[in-house]
Scaffold this active site. Structure first.
Site, mmCIF file in Angstrom:
data_model
loop_
_atom_site.group_PDB
_atom_site.id
_atom_site.type_symbol
_atom_site.label_atom_id
_atom_site.label_comp_id
_atom_site.label_asym_id
_atom_site.label_seq_id
_atom_site.Cartn_x
_atom_site.Cartn_y
_atom_site.Cartn_z
ATOM 1 N N ASN A 1 -0.911 -9.232 4.686
ATOM 2 C CA ASN A 1 -0.914 -8.042 4.743
ATOM 3 C C ASN A 1 -0.736 -7.152 3.428
ATOM 4 O O ASN A 1 -0.481 -7.839 2.501
ATOM 5 C CB ASN A 1 0.269 -7.565 5.793
ATOM 6 C CG ASN A 1 0.374 -6.495 6.452
ATOM 7 O OD1 ASN A 1 -0.682 -5.531 6.247
ATOM 8 N ND2 ASN A 1 0.967 -5.893 7.419
ATOM 9 N N HIS B 1 -5.955 -1.471 11.695
ATOM 10 C CA HIS B 1 -5.439 -1.783 10.468
ATOM 11 C C HIS B 1 -6.215 -3.071 9.966
ATOM 12 O O HIS B 1 -6.624 -3.999 10.597
ATOM 13 C CB HIS B 1 -3.906 -2.498 10.726
ATOM 14 C CG HIS B 1 -3.270 -2.789 9.384
ATOM 15 N ND1 HIS B 1 -3.180 -2.000 8.467
ATOM 16 C CD2 HIS B 1 -2.254 -3.731 9.050
ATOM 17 C CE1 HIS B 1 -2.353 -2.312 7.309
ATOM 18 N NE2 HIS B 1 -2.066 -3.519 7.871
ATOM 19 N N CYS C 1 -5.189 0.385 3.539
ATOM 20 C CA CYS C 1 -5.181 -1.189 4.177
ATOM 21 C C CYS C 1 -6.915 -1.534 3.871
ATOM 22 O O CYS C 1 -6.872 -2.592 3.472
ATOM 23 C CB CYS C 1 -4.751 -1.072 5.619
ATOM 24 S SG CYS C 1 -5.762 -0.124 6.801
ATOM 25 N N GLN D 1 0.828 -1.095 0.132
ATOM 26 C CA GLN D 1 0.077 0.071 -0.013
ATOM 27 C C GLN D 1 0.863 1.255 0.029
ATOM 28 O O GLN D 1 0.335 2.419 -0.288
ATOM 29 C CB GLN D 1 -0.958 -0.011 1.354
ATOM 30 C CG GLN D 1 -0.483 0.103 2.632
ATOM 31 C CD GLN D 1 -1.122 -0.141 3.806
ATOM 32 O OE1 GLN D 1 -1.489 -1.084 3.813
ATOM 33 N NE2 GLN D 1 -1.665 0.948 4.465
#
Length: 348
Positions: free
Chosen positions: A296, A276, A139, A132
């Site tokens: 992630n 997150h 996120c 990102q």
């Protein structure tokens, strides 16, 4: 003024450690770090040295058998804890009343018949890890498209990476790099009757004008639902039967920012607030330790090639606080064992 800035920087952070010069330069080269002026370079070096000492201290504890995971330097190692949290961890939590109204009771019976382990990467429901960027709290968009990609792959038999940039630019109920809610992302796709592919609408790490086009449409969504808050057995059942599920976590600790490998199980990760958004793509057990497999959006040089294994059955970091996933059609068949899905042959 420049001399004064340098003086103040040295006064606050102290002189750099000469014995770390080679490691500092190697790290800068690996992550292509270039600083605008000498004062910034001094500051970043000081932050980096603090992270270097943290990593070294923790890993000595891990070697002594006092921690199941290790840390490592990565692209975030010259950013302070507050800076990482302010720039990258920008998930907005769902309103509790709204979240409760969306709950599906389908998973409340738990895990009586689910397999001992699941990894949807092995069945082509998970696209490659992306980054990102260091200045954009997107996120929420990456987690949302990840969940939607898995459901579209189940439906069509083809995994097509979808566009977080489409959500960034066009989902006006969210705030682009300044964060957003997962529910708003899914609602945008519903209202818009589609979302473009990554290839058609690539990521730019900033917000721009909305450029959605039906010519690039690669996904859709008819509704979304949630898993009962705090119930990891229900989350396990949902992941086992459905595929990847979007979740929020508390990602505020240095140990998360610098995670390298192993089962992440810090003693001090609170469950009160999710900051997150990530994607649960499976679960397993390692030497008696149950864990989640979590994708992630911080690039493949973070963690285990972009993934983290997080301790399971203790609601670590609030991972079961607000799970949410999209529904792409009205069919509810299980994809378990479905192996015909192929990775897309396209550059991303």
């Amino acid at each position: 003024m420049r001399s004064l800035a340098l003086f103040l920087t040295f006064a606050v952070f102290g002189l750099a450690s000469p014995h770390l010069n080679d490691q500092w330069e190697a790290w800068r080269a690996e992550f292509q770090k270039v600083y605008t002026d000498e004062a910034e370079a001094v500051y970043r070096r000081a932050v980096w040295e603090k992270k270097w000492r943290l990593v070294r201290r923790h890993n000595l504890e891990a070697e002594a058998g006092n921690s199941p995971f290790t840390l490592g330097l990565n692209q975030l190692s010259d950013m302070s804890t507050d800076e990482v949290n302010a720039k990258l961890n920008r998930l907005k939590e769902e309103d509790p009343a709204s979240f409760d109204s969306w709950i599906s009771t389908r998973w409340d019976k738990g895990v009586e018949k689910v397999p001992e382990s699941v990894d949807w990467r092995q069945y082509g429901l998970v696209s490659p890890v992306q980054n990102q960027g260091k200045d954009c709290g997107s996120c929420w968009a990456f987690s949302a498209v990840g969940a939607l990609e898995g459901q579209m792959a189940r439906k069509t038999g083809v995994l097509v990476p979808l566009s977080p940039q489409n959500l960034m630019d066009c989902c006006l109920k969210n705030n682009g790099c300044d964060g957003g809610k997962l529910s708003n992302a899914f609602q945008y796709v519903i209202d818009n009757d589609g979302i473009d592919s990554w290839k058609y609408y690539p990521y730019e790490e900033k917000v721009g004008d909305c450029r959605y086009s039906s010519r690039g449409r690669a996904g859709n969504c008819v509704s979304f639902t949630t898993v009962r808050s705090g119930n990891e057995m229900a989350l396990q059942a949902a992941v086992a039967e459905l595929g990847p599920v979007s979740v929020g976590i508390n990602a505020g600790l240095d140990s998360f920012h610098q995670y390298k490998e192993g089962v992440y199980d810090p003693p001090d990760c609170g469950t009160e607030t999710n900051t997150h958004a990530v994607l649960v793509v499976g679960y397993d057990t390692d030497q008696g330790q149950d864990y989640w497999i979590v994708k992630n959006s911080w690039g493949s040089k973070w963690g285990e090639q972009g993934y983290i294994r997080m301790a399971r059955n203790k609601n670590l970091c609030g991972i079961a606080r607000q799970p949410i996933y999209p529904i792409v059609d009205n069919k509810t068949g299980s994809p378990r064992g479905f192996s015909s899905i192929q990775q897309p042959h396209e550059e991303m």
